[in-house]
Design a protein around this motif. Sequence first.
Motif, PDB file in Angstrom:
ATOM      1  N   ALA A 163      -2.864   5.109  -7.797  1.00  0.00           N
ATOM      2  CA  ALA A 163      -2.682   6.468  -7.286  1.00  0.00           C
ATOM      3  C   ALA A 163      -1.243   6.948  -7.510  1.00  0.00           C
ATOM      4  O   ALA A 163      -1.014   8.098  -7.922  1.00  0.00           O
ATOM      5  CB  ALA A 163      -3.045   6.532  -5.804  1.00  0.00           C
ATOM      6  N   ARG A 164      -0.277   6.069  -7.255  1.00  0.00           N
ATOM      7  CA  ARG A 164       1.132   6.458  -7.476  1.00  0.00           C
ATOM      8  C   ARG A 164       1.390   6.720  -8.951  1.00  0.00           C
ATOM      9  O   ARG A 164       2.192   7.598  -9.290  1.00  0.00           O
ATOM     10  CB  ARG A 164       2.074   5.374  -6.971  1.00  0.00           C
ATOM     11  CG  ARG A 164       2.241   5.424  -5.460  1.00  0.00           C
ATOM     12  CD  ARG A 164       3.257   4.436  -5.039  1.00  0.00           C
ATOM     13  NE  ARG A 164       2.746   3.142  -5.510  1.00  0.00           N
ATOM     14  CZ  ARG A 164       2.867   2.010  -4.861  1.00  0.00           C
ATOM     15  NH1 ARG A 164       3.529   1.953  -3.762  1.00  0.00           N
ATOM     16  NH2 ARG A 164       2.343   0.911  -5.326  1.00  0.00           N
ATOM     17  N   ASP A 165       0.712   5.980  -9.819  1.00  0.00           N
ATOM     18  CA  ASP A 165       0.904   6.151 -11.259  1.00  0.00           C
ATOM     19  C   ASP A 165       0.266   7.425 -11.800  1.00  0.00           C
ATOM     20  O   ASP A 165       0.800   8.037 -12.736  1.00  0.00           O
ATOM     21  CB  ASP A 165       0.338   4.961 -12.023  1.00  0.00           C
ATOM     22  CG  ASP A 165       1.081   3.662 -11.753  1.00  0.00           C
ATOM     23  OD1 ASP A 165       2.236   3.714 -11.257  1.00  0.00           O
ATOM     24  OD2 ASP A 165       0.509   2.596 -12.050  1.00  0.00           O
ATOM     25  N   VAL A 166      -0.873   7.817 -11.254  1.00  0.00           N
ATOM     26  CA  VAL A 166      -1.634   8.923 -11.862  1.00  0.00           C
ATOM     27  C   VAL A 166      -1.612  10.224 -11.077  1.00  0.00           C
ATOM     28  O   VAL A 166      -2.043  11.253 -11.609  1.00  0.00           O
ATOM     29  CB  VAL A 166      -3.116   8.520 -12.134  1.00  0.00           C
ATOM     30  CG1 VAL A 166      -3.170   7.296 -13.047  1.00  0.00           C
ATOM     31  CG2 VAL A 166      -3.886   8.279 -10.850  1.00  0.00           C
ATOM     32  N   ARG A 167      -1.096  10.178  -9.863  1.00  0.00           N
ATOM     33  CA  ARG A 167      -1.049  11.404  -9.060  1.00  0.00           C
ATOM     34  C   ARG A 167       0.360  11.640  -8.534  1.00  0.00           C
ATOM     35  O   ARG A 167       1.058  10.710  -8.182  1.00  0.00           O
ATOM     36  CB  ARG A 167      -1.989  11.302  -7.841  1.00  0.00           C
ATOM     37  CG  ARG A 167      -3.435  11.378  -8.194  1.00  0.00           C
ATOM     38  CD  ARG A 167      -4.250  11.532  -6.953  1.00  0.00           C
ATOM     39  NE  ARG A 167      -5.661  11.658  -7.261  1.00  0.00           N
ATOM     40  CZ  ARG A 167      -6.588  11.893  -6.349  1.00  0.00           C
ATOM     41  NH1 ARG A 167      -6.259  12.014  -5.082  1.00  0.00           N
ATOM     42  NH2 ARG A 167      -7.845  11.996  -6.709  1.00  0.00           N
ATOM     43  N   ALA A 168       0.690  12.903  -8.436  1.00  0.00           N
ATOM     44  CA  ALA A 168       1.965  13.254  -7.795  1.00  0.00           C
ATOM     45  C   ALA A 168       1.810  13.029  -6.303  1.00  0.00           C
ATOM     46  O   ALA A 168       0.724  13.153  -5.755  1.00  0.00           O
ATOM     47  CB  ALA A 168       2.307  14.712  -8.078  1.00  0.00           C
ATOM     48  N   PRO A 198      -8.861  14.940  -8.827  1.00  0.00           N
ATOM     49  CA  PRO A 198      -7.725  15.271  -7.964  1.00  0.00           C
ATOM     50  C   PRO A 198      -8.121  16.079  -6.733  1.00  0.00           C
ATOM     51  O   PRO A 198      -7.342  16.185  -5.785  1.00  0.00           O
ATOM     52  CB  PRO A 198      -6.791  16.065  -8.888  1.00  0.00           C
ATOM     53  CG  PRO A 198      -7.677  16.589  -9.966  1.00  0.00           C
ATOM     54  CD  PRO A 198      -8.775  15.569 -10.136  1.00  0.00           C
ATOM     55  N   ASP A 199      -9.350  16.615  -6.731  1.00  0.00           N
ATOM     56  CA  ASP A 199      -9.838  17.364  -5.573  1.00  0.00           C
ATOM     57  C   ASP A 199     -10.181  16.448  -4.399  1.00  0.00           C
ATOM     58  O   ASP A 199     -10.303  16.907  -3.272  1.00  0.00           O
ATOM     59  CB  ASP A 199     -11.058  18.204  -5.948  1.00  0.00           C
ATOM     60  CG  ASP A 199     -12.205  17.359  -6.490  1.00  0.00           C
ATOM     61  OD1 ASP A 199     -11.959  16.527  -7.399  1.00  0.00           O
ATOM     62  OD2 ASP A 199     -13.346  17.524  -6.025  1.00  0.00           O
ATOM     63  N   VAL A 200     -10.328  15.158  -4.662  1.00  0.00           N
ATOM     64  CA  VAL A 200     -10.640  14.194  -3.611  1.00  0.00           C
ATOM     65  C   VAL A 200      -9.328  13.541  -3.187  1.00  0.00           C
ATOM     66  O   VAL A 200      -8.645  12.933  -4.014  1.00  0.00           O
ATOM     67  CB  VAL A 200     -11.640  13.126  -4.094  1.00  0.00           C
ATOM     68  CG1 VAL A 200     -11.966  12.144  -2.980  1.00  0.00           C
ATOM     69  CG2 VAL A 200     -12.914  13.779  -4.624  1.00  0.00           C
TER      70      VAL A 200
END
Length: 175
Positions: free
Chosen positions: A169-174, A134-136
């Motif tokens: 990305a939409r599924d795993v990140r806010a 998530p830092d990237v």
Amino acid sequence: MTQPNSIQSVLEQLAENQKANAEPQLSSRQRRARTVARLAAVQALYQMELAGEGVDTVITEFSNHRFDADIEGEPLAEADEDYFAQIVRGVVGEQSAIDAAVKARLASNWRLERLDSTLRALLRSGAWELRSRPDVPREIVIDEYVELAKAFFDEAEAKFVNAALDGVARDVRAA
């Protein structure tokens, strides 16, 4: 139909893109090293799938032999070897969850197994980064793998990689 771009031209395009979307905590040299690590990770995953080699064998081979070589004149010695190993080990270690995340973004009549081996390696690497790093920034992950796709495929597959990774990305990140 357009032809795939050379590795050199893709790396140059990524360097240009990174100027606009740079990871602020990394120098330009470190960003370049990550780009080369991503390329090497895709190649390693492809090699593992085709040759049936284990993760430690492939990582050792790349560290001992491949990172001293070059591809189309582009030295792999610039790779962030630790980041490379994180991607490869991460994809292998979390493959079932990664595959599920990618499958959720395929058309209902498509199976992951039907995709080209290189395309699977690209999607798996990108999905791992989106899930585990998530830092990237998501834009960097997606952009890097779309540009790498252009080195192997034409525009249609690059657009497919963009759409699939954007969905992951939409599924795993806010947002």
